[in-house]
Enzyme design. Structure first.
Site, PDB file in Angstrom:
ATOM      1  N   ASN A  56       0.866  -1.181   0.000  1.00  0.00           N
ATOM      2  CA  ASN A  56       0.000   0.000   0.000  1.00  0.00           C
ATOM      3  C   ASN A  56       0.903   1.232   0.000  1.00  0.00           C
ATOM      4  O   ASN A  56       1.461   1.597   1.031  1.00  0.00           O
ATOM      5  CB  ASN A  56      -0.894  -0.044   1.251  1.00  0.00           C
ATOM      6  CG  ASN A  56      -1.772   1.183   1.377  1.00  0.00           C
ATOM      7  OD1 ASN A  56      -1.858   1.988   0.453  1.00  0.00           O
ATOM      8  ND2 ASN A  56      -2.432   1.331   2.517  1.00  0.00           N
ATOM      9  N   LYS A  62       0.097   4.232  -0.329  1.00  0.00           N
ATOM     10  CA  LYS A  62      -0.585   5.419   0.218  1.00  0.00           C
ATOM     11  C   LYS A  62      -0.336   6.626  -0.709  1.00  0.00           C
ATOM     12  O   LYS A  62      -0.315   6.452  -1.918  1.00  0.00           O
ATOM     13  CB  LYS A  62      -0.140   5.673   1.661  1.00  0.00           C
ATOM     14  CG  LYS A  62      -0.284   4.405   2.512  1.00  0.00           C
ATOM     15  CD  LYS A  62      -0.161   4.643   3.989  1.00  0.00           C
ATOM     16  CE  LYS A  62      -0.276   3.303   4.708  1.00  0.00           C
ATOM     17  NZ  LYS A  62      -0.332   3.434   6.147  1.00  0.00           N
ATOM     18  N   HIS A  99      -9.766   1.163   4.798  1.00  0.00           N
ATOM     19  CA  HIS A  99      -8.482   1.376   5.477  1.00  0.00           C
ATOM     20  C   HIS A  99      -8.703   2.355   6.633  1.00  0.00           C
ATOM     21  O   HIS A  99      -9.500   3.289   6.521  1.00  0.00           O
ATOM     22  CB  HIS A  99      -7.449   1.935   4.488  1.00  0.00           C
ATOM     23  CG  HIS A  99      -6.074   1.953   5.079  1.00  0.00           C
ATOM     24  ND1 HIS A  99      -5.666   2.941   5.944  1.00  0.00           N
ATOM     25  CD2 HIS A  99      -5.046   1.084   4.978  1.00  0.00           C
ATOM     26  CE1 HIS A  99      -4.425   2.675   6.337  1.00  0.00           C
ATOM     27  NE2 HIS A  99      -4.024   1.554   5.767  1.00  0.00           N
ATOM     28  N   GLU A 118      -7.078   4.805   7.638  1.00  0.00           N
ATOM     29  CA  GLU A 118      -6.891   6.229   7.303  1.00  0.00           C
ATOM     30  C   GLU A 118      -8.141   6.776   6.606  1.00  0.00           C
ATOM     31  O   GLU A 118      -8.493   7.940   6.778  1.00  0.00           O
ATOM     32  CB  GLU A 118      -5.630   6.398   6.433  1.00  0.00           C
ATOM     33  CG  GLU A 118      -4.380   6.270   7.293  1.00  0.00           C
ATOM     34  CD  GLU A 118      -3.182   5.644   6.609  1.00  0.00           C
ATOM     35  OE1 GLU A 118      -3.118   5.624   5.370  1.00  0.00           O
ATOM     36  OE2 GLU A 118      -2.283   5.150   7.338  1.00  0.00           O
ATOM     37  N   GLU A 120      -5.821  -5.090  10.546  1.00  0.00           N
ATOM     38  CA  GLU A 120      -4.867  -3.999  10.759  1.00  0.00           C
ATOM     39  C   GLU A 120      -5.224  -3.251  12.039  1.00  0.00           C
ATOM     40  O   GLU A 120      -6.058  -2.334  12.012  1.00  0.00           O
ATOM     41  CB  GLU A 120      -4.925  -3.017   9.584  1.00  0.00           C
ATOM     42  CG  GLU A 120      -4.461  -3.598   8.276  1.00  0.00           C
ATOM     43  CD  GLU A 120      -3.792  -2.527   7.427  1.00  0.00           C
ATOM     44  OE1 GLU A 120      -2.639  -2.742   7.027  1.00  0.00           O
ATOM     45  OE2 GLU A 120      -4.403  -1.474   7.192  1.00  0.00           O
ATOM     46  N   GLY A 129       1.929   2.362  10.978  1.00  0.00           N
ATOM     47  CA  GLY A 129       2.893   3.453  10.867  1.00  0.00           C
ATOM     48  C   GLY A 129       3.538   3.833  12.179  1.00  0.00           C
ATOM     49  O   GLY A 129       4.060   4.945  12.323  1.00  0.00           O
ATOM     50  N   SER A 134       2.900  -1.908  10.623  1.00  0.00           N
ATOM     51  CA  SER A 134       4.341  -1.916  10.937  1.00  0.00           C
ATOM     52  C   SER A 134       5.037  -3.232  10.557  1.00  0.00           C
ATOM     53  O   SER A 134       5.922  -3.700  11.271  1.00  0.00           O
ATOM     54  CB  SER A 134       4.582  -1.593  12.421  1.00  0.00           C
ATOM     55  OG  SER A 134       4.162  -0.264  12.680  1.00  0.00           O
TER      56      SER A 134
HETATM   57  P1  PGA Z   1       2.414   0.455   7.797  1.00  0.00           P
HETATM   58  O1  PGA Z   1       0.972   0.627   7.104  1.00  0.00           O
HETATM   59  O2  PGA Z   1       2.991  -0.842   7.252  1.00  0.00           O
HETATM   60  O3  PGA Z   1       3.178   1.656   7.391  1.00  0.00           O
HETATM   61  O4  PGA Z   1       2.166   0.358   9.261  1.00  0.00           O
HETATM   62  C1  PGA Z   1       0.132  -0.469   6.877  1.00  0.00           C
HETATM   63  C2  PGA Z   1      -1.150   0.019   6.257  1.00  0.00           C
HETATM   64  O5  PGA Z   1      -1.572   1.136   6.551  1.00  0.00           O
HETATM   65  O6  PGA Z   1      -1.776  -0.674   5.449  1.00  0.00           O
END
Ligand code: PGA
Length: 250
Positions: free
Chosen positions: A8, A10, A92, A94, A166, A172, A212
């Site tokens: 992803n 983003k 997601h 976000e 998740e 993150g 992460s």
């Molecule tokens: P990250 O994000 O690996 O940076 O924690 C995962 C995600 O948001 O799908």
């Protein structure tokens, strides 16, 4: 079964040229690795990434539920389909917590994606770690998300869906879940899916871990927690780290 590894990207990288470099590095290294790889770039890079000689699947990070019309700024499932996109990430955290997406909107998107023959990657996960794990409250949060987002999705289409567990606190933050906690969440998700559909379908639905993920912990989630794959954010922007993640799990 080959693990499913989803990148992803983003809202990165910030130029088309950097996207080419990232893609080409991954492409040259990953083509011999026995994993199913899905790259989800920002919408505007999808078109140039739809190369038939390319052994990755393409995914989008979001879409709108209507097929066409006066919806300024939105992207439809038919547009994604026309660019050979196979997967679409929906719900997601976000999108949920920054853009206010509700379970109801996610459910409309998910049904619309299935109608267009796209494979949704539905993200679910609890927001806070401490309260959640101390009280098993996370189960309730995940169950509600699954029930609401999968409403009216028939049993014949359910196996096309991928679920990404998740935990929001792990995204993150460099604080991934432990593989034991991920295993419990995965088993719990399968239990809810068994209740919504049946055991056979629940076993066919792939469940990924995201939050992460890096080359150090990837193995624990896939081999230890028996996840069907990974949803990788930050680490997928570093080509060599991403390749190392794949190498650890195949
Ligand atoms: P990250 O994000 O690996 O940076 O924690 C995962 C995600 O948001 O799908």
């Amino acid at each position: 079964m080959k693990p499913l590894i989803v990148a992803n990207w983003k809202m990165n990288p910030s130029s088309s040229k950097e996207a080419d470099i990232l893609l080409n590095t991954i492409k040259s290294e990953a083509k011999v690795l026995p994993a199913d790889i899905v790259i989800c770039p920002p919408f505007i890079y999808l078109e140039k990434m739809q190369n038939p000689a390319f052994n990755f699947s393409l995914g989008a990070q979001n879409m709108f539920f209507e097929e066409r019309g006066a919806f300024t700024g939105e992207i439809s499932p038919l547009m994604l389909k026309s660019l050979n996109v196979t997967y679409v990430i929906l719900g997601h955290s976000e999108r949920r917590w920054i853009f206010g997406e509700t379970d109801e909107a996610i459910n409309r998107k998910l049904r619309s994606a299935l109608r267009a023959r796209l494979r949704p990657i539905l993200c679910v996960g609890e927001r806070s770690r401490d309260v959640a794990f101390a009280t098993n409250f996370y189960e309730q949060e995940i169950q509600e998300q699954l029930i609401n987002c999968l409403k009216e999705v028939s049993i014949n289409r359910a196996a096309d869906i991928v679920i990404a567990y998740e935990p929001v606190w792990a995204i993150g933050t460099n604080k991934a879940a432990s593989s034991d906690d991920a295993l419990s969440a995965m088993l719990y998700i399968r239990k809810v899916l068994t209740g919504l559909y049946d055991r056979k379908i629940a076993e066919r639905i792939k469940i990924l871990y995201g939050g992460s993920v890096d080359a150090k912990n990837a193995f624990d989630f896939v081999k230890g927690a028996k996840m069907d794959g990974l949803l990788v954010g930050g680490a997928s922007l570093n080509a060599s780290e991403f390749i190392n993640i794949i190498r650890r799990v195949v």
